[in-house]
Design a protein around this motif. Structure first.
Motif, PDB file in Angstrom:
ATOM      1  N   ASN B   8       0.856  -1.187   0.000  1.00 16.23           N
ATOM      2  CA  ASN B   8       0.000   0.000   0.000  1.00 16.23           C
ATOM      3  C   ASN B   8       0.897   1.243   0.000  1.00 16.23           C
ATOM      4  N   GLY B  11      -0.655   4.523   1.069  1.00 11.60           N
ATOM      5  CA  GLY B  11      -0.781   4.622   2.520  1.00 11.60           C
ATOM      6  C   GLY B  11       0.536   5.053   3.143  1.00 11.60           C
ATOM      7  N   ILE B  98      -4.800   4.582  11.748  1.00 13.53           N
ATOM      8  CA  ILE B  98      -3.691   3.779  11.223  1.00 13.53           C
ATOM      9  C   ILE B  98      -4.015   2.304  11.397  1.00 13.53           C
ATOM     10  N   LEU B  99      -4.544   1.967  12.583  1.00 10.33           N
ATOM     11  CA  LEU B  99      -4.817   0.554  12.873  1.00 10.33           C
ATOM     12  C   LEU B  99      -5.965   0.003  12.031  1.00 10.33           C
ATOM     13  N   SER B 100      -6.914   0.867  11.678  1.00  5.41           N
ATOM     14  CA  SER B 100      -8.068   0.375  10.924  1.00  5.41           C
ATOM     15  C   SER B 100      -7.826   0.436   9.421  1.00  5.41           C
ATOM     16  N   ALA B 101      -6.682   0.983   9.020  1.00  7.50           N
ATOM     17  CA  ALA B 101      -6.381   1.099   7.588  1.00  7.50           C
ATOM     18  C   ALA B 101      -5.747  -0.194   7.073  1.00  7.50           C
ATOM     19  N   PRO B 102      -5.881  -0.435   5.768  1.00  5.26           N
ATOM     20  CA  PRO B 102      -5.257  -1.635   5.196  1.00  5.26           C
ATOM     21  C   PRO B 102      -3.754  -1.443   5.037  1.00  5.26           C
ATOM     22  N   LEU B 103      -3.069  -1.340   6.155  1.00  4.34           N
ATOM     23  CA  LEU B 103      -1.622  -1.147   6.172  1.00  4.34           C
ATOM     24  C   LEU B 103      -0.991  -2.310   6.918  1.00  4.34           C
ATOM     25  N   SER B 104       0.067  -2.862   6.360  1.00  2.00           N
ATOM     26  CA  SER B 104       0.768  -3.924   7.081  1.00  2.00           C
ATOM     27  C   SER B 104       1.720  -3.273   8.080  1.00  2.00           C
TER      28      SER B 104
END
Lengths: 317, 259
Positions: B8, B11, B98-104
């Motif tokens: 991402n 992101g 940040i935690l709810s985003a599609p981020l590893s």
């Protein structure tokens, strides 16, 4: 309708031993407004936080649009927008910057036209260059909604959207939520204002002490449990309910002035009320006023929560 | 979206941009502070004291302290910026996004550490430039110098990131840089070579990892250091590995991020 969110056996316990959720199962249908109702500390926020990836569940599985929220977290989270209960904002950021940021965070390409539309819909366009710290609480909440919508989610979670919001703003919020639903967004909101659930929801789930106690179409729920009562304010007090009225569910209120008849508005004998009044007349009982009352979601809710408590007390004893 | 298997990058760039924007807001203070501090060091150690000092290993004292001073500021900046970068959203609560985003986890670390390391590099280069106003410095291995700065910046930003995740309060956030890193850098040979120290301090100093960083960095300037280059590089590699390992563990367990 298909489930857009499917919660299966989700349990959450903390190291302290506190159990926030006891094996919750819940299905949210695509396109509905679902109200999760419960007292403070019932587990509403915990459940939402688990679905959105803020909290790890101890057990269980969540599917968002068929995607596992842990294994396929990218796909699952991309579908969800979250507006948390607390107003967490970056004080020095501009409104438009922070909304753009949210879109980028979800991996979407910049789209100024869309951001403008969202801000206009939320009456924030005039404030786009204001810093977050300059905004009122109600505006901040709307910015958080704008942030959550910036990546075009299919599902929007609103955790206590109207907590601490005045009546006017609350009505605006309700109108906004309905408009969003009309655009096809599924909405899950938590609230402890019964009024809100009654006003907006298609379906209502009641959660208490980490257990989902009931999930039902709101109208059905109201119908099923919607009791009515007719109260006759008697001109002269009675000592007891006259035996001639024993065919009806009639009780005498303390003081002997009010005679209350409880009935189900939608089932049974449709002439019951007139028959009762006829009998009252025949007995020569005078009344100077009468009132009827229909139980609201609130009564149902309080009843449910109490029931649950009693049942647990019994089980413990 | 960049596809379920791809990175991402948007992101990452959103967070990176946000962090740099935060730095830009405090651009002058955050840049002037290290410059003024370094200038003071040069005046005191370079001019006032340095003029009475002998050359060290054939290098004038004023030039000798340049690598150490750059390193000193970079370590502090790296730890401060990276820890603050991740601690702030935890503190204000904006971390929810940040935690709810599609981020590893990897993407999150790249974004925060990348931004902090960028700022450290800028600070390091500004100090390097400032140094030229006071002393003549020639760099024997300029590319190695840049590479060294970058690796050090990344390592200490990773360390700062861990600190920012670990800290439960602003006090804890300040505690480590002030009480642990500060003494370590001062006693890390920024202003002297360890051969100038009497025993047992010389042996004790060898347990301070900063010695190896400054020595390695000094090698890129003058082609010589206190300890061999190999040892310096090993220490840096070990630090990089340790920090990465801790961060992987933190994300895997959700430590201080997820309840």
């Amino acid at each position: 309708m298909t489930s857009i969110i499917s919660v299966k056996g989700v349990r959450k316990s903390y190291a302290s031993g506190h159990i926030a959720l006891h094996g919750v199962d819940l299905d949210i249908k695509e396109g509905e407004i679902f109200a999760l109702l419960g007292p403070n500390g019932a587990g509403k926020t915990t459940l939402i936080s688990i679905i959105c990836g803020l909290v790890n569940p101890s057990e269980g599985q969540i599917l968002v649009g068929g995607q596992d929220s842990v294994r396929d977290y990218r796909a699952a989270r991309s579908m969800i927008g979250l507006v948390p209960q607390e107003l967490h904002t970056d004080a020095f950021e501009k409104v438009i910057t922070t909304v753009r940021f949210s879109r980028g965070l979800f991996g979407k390409p910049r789209n100024d036209a869309l951001i403008e539309k969202i801000l206009r819909d939320l009456s924030l366009w005039d404030k786009r260059d204001a810093q977050m710290q300059e905004l009122s609480g109600g505006m901040k909440r709307r910015v958080m909604i704008a942030k959550a919508l910036a990546h075009e989610p299919h599902v929007l979670f609103l955790d206590e959207p109207t907590a601490g919001v005045d009546v006017e703003l609350r009505k605006d919020m309700w109108a906004l939520v309905r408009r969003l639903r009309d655009t096809g967004v599924t909405i899950i909101l938590t609230t402890h204002y019964i009024e809100e659930a009654e006003e907006m929801a298609d379906r209502v789930g009641v959660i208490n002490k980490g257990r989902v106690m009931l999930v039902e179409e709101k109208d059905q729920l109201m119908r099923k449990m919607g009791r009515k009562s007719l109260t006759l304010h008697l001109s002269q007090s009675l000592n007891a309910v006259p035996p001639e009225l024993s065919a009806w569910d009639v009780t005498l209120k303390p003081g002997g002035h009010d005679l209350e008849y409880a009935f189900d508005a939608r089932s049974g004998d449709s002439n019951a009320v007139s028959a009762l009044l006829k009998q009252v007349n025949a007995l020569g009982l005078g009344y100077h006023d009468l009132s009827t009352r229909q139980s609201s979601l609130e009564d149902i809710f309080v009843g449910l929560v109490h029931q649950g408590d009693e049942a647990r007390k019994e089980a413990a004893a | 979206m960049n596809g379920p298997s791809g990175m991402n990058w948007r992101g990452i760039s959103a967070i990176y941009g946000f962090e740099l924007h935060r730095f830009r807001r405090t651009f002058w203070t955050s840049l002037m502070t290290p410059v003024i501090t370094t200038t003071l060091y040069f005046i005191v150690f370079g001019s006032a004291i340095g003029s009475r000092m002998n050359e060290i290993d054939g290098i004038p004292y004023g030039a000798f302290i340049v690598p150490g001073l750059i390193m000193l500021s970079m370590l502090q900046e790296s730890i401060f910026n990276a820890s603050f970068g991740i601690y702030m959203p935890r503190w204000t609560g904006t971390i929810y996004e940040i935690l709810s985003a599609p981020l590893s986890p990897l993407e999150t670390v790249i974004a925060y550490v990348g931004a902090a390391a960028t700022k450290s590099m800028i600070v390091g280069l500004v100090i390097f430039a400032t140094a030229h106003l006071f002393v003549d410095v020639t760099v024997v291995h300029p590319l190695a110098m840049l590479a060294f700065m970058l690796v050090i910046a990344i390592s200490f930003c990773l360390f700062g990131f861990i600190l920012g995740l670990w800290a439960k309060s602003f006090e804890q956030l300040q505690f480590v840089p002030l009480l642990v890193i500060m003494p370590m850098t001062f006693l890390g040979g920024a202003f002297y070579t360890i051969s100038m120290l009497p025993e047992p301090w010389r042996t004790i100093t060898l347990f301070n990892p900063v010695i190896y960083l400054i020595s390695g960095f000094r090698w890129t300037f003058f082609g010589q250091g206190d300890v061999s280059l190999g040892i310096s590089l090993s220490v840096i590699a070990a630090m990089l590995a340790a920090c990465t390992g801790i961060i992987i563990w933190m994300f895997r367990t959700g430590y201080r991020l997820k309840k």
